[in-house]
Structure formats: C-alpha cells, structure tokens
Design an enzyme around this catalytic site. Structure first.
Site, PDB file in Angstrom:
ATOM      1  CG  ASN A  85      34.083 -14.025 -16.353  1.00 34.31           C
ATOM      2  OD1 ASN A  85      33.715 -14.350 -16.059  1.00 34.31           O
ATOM      3  ND2 ASN A  85      34.323 -13.059 -16.647  1.00 34.31           N
TER       4      ASN A  85
ATOM      5  CE  LYS B  86      34.954 -16.174 -25.463  1.00 33.84           C
ATOM      6  NZ  LYS B  86      35.250 -15.195 -24.531  1.00 33.84           N
TER       7      LYS B  86
ATOM      8  CG  HIS C  60      41.889 -12.519 -29.107  1.00 36.36           C
ATOM      9  ND1 HIS C  60      42.692 -11.336 -28.134  1.00 36.36           N
ATOM     10  CD2 HIS C  60      41.591 -12.942 -27.047  1.00 36.36           C
ATOM     11  CE1 HIS C  60      43.081 -11.802 -27.066  1.00 36.36           C
ATOM     12  NE2 HIS C  60      42.757 -12.880 -26.536  1.00 36.36           N
TER      13      HIS C  60
END
Length: 279
Positions: free
Chosen positions: A89, A177, A197
């Site tokens: 974040n 992730k 992305h």
C-alpha cells in the site's frame, strides 16, 4: 532506433503451480508470445535501472558489461521480506525509507521483538499503516525466533519454491504477491508476481481472461510463462505500466490512435500465434 533483438526459443519450460489451473482452456500466453513481448519491451525501455541490482544477483554477481565498479551485496532474505511487507500500500521509495528508519532505530531484529513500546511503529510511520505493519513484523520475527532459535531466514535459500511458499504463508499479512516478490527478488527463484500493472497489461493482451482475479492470474501466468523469461518480463511489465500513459488505462491494438502510437504493446493486444508467425 532500438536495436532489433535476435529471438531464440525459451530455454526452460514454465514451472507449473501445484494449485489447479484456473483457466485450462485459455491457451495464452505461449512461449513465443512471451518472448516476443519481452523483446519488444526490452528494445523499447532497455532493462529497468531500478531492477538492475537484482538482475545482477541472478547472474551470480557477474556484470554482463564487465563493470569494474563494486557490485551490490545480496540482502538477507529477512531484510527482503520486511522491505516487501513495508511496501504494501505504498511506493518502493517510501518503503525503503521506512526500512532504513527501522534499521537505524533497531540494530538487531531481537531488539524489535523484545521492545514493548511503540518505537517500531514510530520508526516505520513514514511508510503508512504503521500499527498494522509493526504488529505483523514483530509477530513474524517472534515466530521465527521461537521455531528456529534465532531470527534468520537464510535457510529458505535451500528450499524449493513450493516449500518457501509454505514457510512464508504461515505469517499473517504475507500473501501470494509478497511471497512471490521475495522469491523472485531476494531468493533469485523463478516466479512471477502479479501486481496491478502486471494484471492490467496481461488482461489487455488476452494472456488472462478479463475477469481474472490477481490470485488466479498468478497461477495461470506462472504455469504459462517460461521460467527463463519470468524475471525480465515481470520487471518490464511493472516499468512499462508506470511509464506508458496508454497502458495506465488499457492497451489497444489500433496503432493509428495517437494516444497509443508509441506503445510497444499496441500490436500485441490479444495477439495470436498466427500473427507472431507473420512477423
């Protein structure tokens, strides 16, 4: 004019994730597609400078350009995990600032575990979500010390990808992730993290279905992308996603549109094998 790169078939097949393939009828991307897109992005951007130290580590510290300057030291696995957790974040630059502040305040990881106040929160406050991240870091470090007798994760270097995933996934706040980033950047393993992305670009190119979740895209792309292309492709996708104004919204195949004229992925949207063969 960008140098045209010579294509060669990927040397290693994709490593299949043990989880069930979420899209068994979805053929893309093929090895040829992965190679074509990697070459197009590499010719357009060059290799991203921010990821160059990690690429060097994958080469065993040997500079491909015989650069005589001192090469970067390999960070510890634990440092890499904490840096990656702090990056959640927020941006990489801010997370590294938070990590530097943490290390300045606590010279050893044992001090982080033993400290009962809010110094850890204060040290990483610049990275955002300080209360949550501090609690997760301290709990993780305490767990490692209790199980291993010392706060060190270097033993992970000797484990397989699946074993590393099992070890790291036990910690609260360490999701797929984060684990994938540690595998690729700090353990030099062949894995393919999926951030915003990567997910946006691979959806636009038809490599994953438009409705794919990040978790399912991660499994599918790791099954499809050859191991020896994963690192370069991932770094290039992230860089391209940050820099290309067209790709911040959607990659389109109409090269005549001025807004997308310079995008090297413009011709690869939902590209098929037959189109690759025509190039």
């Amino acid at each position: 004019m960008p140098r045209k790169l010579k294509r060669k078939a990927p040397a290693s097949p994709a490593r299949h994730d043990p989880s069930p393939e979420p899209y068994p009828s979805h053929a893309s991307p093929s090895s040829a597609q992965c190679l074509a897109v990697r070459d197009a992005l590499l010719a357009f951007h060059g290799f991203p400078e921010e990821f160059a130290p990690f690429r060097l580590l994958r080469l065993g510290g040997r500079s491909p350009n015989r650069d005589p300057r001192p090469q970067p030291l390999s960070p510890t696995v634990l440092d890499g995990l904490v840096i990656t957790l702090l990056s959640q974040n927020t941006t990489d630059a801010i997370s590294r600032r938070a990590f530097a502040s943490l290390k300045a305040a606590f010279p050893s990881w044992d001090q982080v575990v033993d400290e009962e106040g809010k110094r850890l929160e204060d040290a990483i406050r610049c990275g955002g979500l300080a209360t949550t991240k501090a609690a997760r870091i301290r709990a993780m470090l305490r767990d490692v010390r209790e199980r291993r007798g010392k706060i060190c994760l270097e033993y992970l270097r000797e484990l397989s990808v699946d074993e590393v995933k099992k070890e790291l996934s036990r910690f609260k706040g360490i999701g797929p992730k984060t684990v994938a980033c540690v595998l690729m950047f700090y353990l030099q393993k062949d894995d393919f993290p999926v951030d915003t992305h990567v997910l946006r670009i691979t959806k636009a190119m038809g490599w994953v279905p438009a409705t794919a979740s990040r978790e399912k895209a991660y499994i599918h792309l790791n099954n499809k992308i050859p191991d020896d292309l994963k690192f370069d492709l991932n770094c290039l996708f992230v860089t391209h996603g940050k820099l290309c104004q067209s790709c911040t919204k959607k990659v389109v195949s109409d090269k005549s549109k001025n807004s997308n004229a310079a995008c090297p992925l413009a011709g690869y949207c939902c590209i098929g094998e037959e189109k690759l063969q025509q190039q």
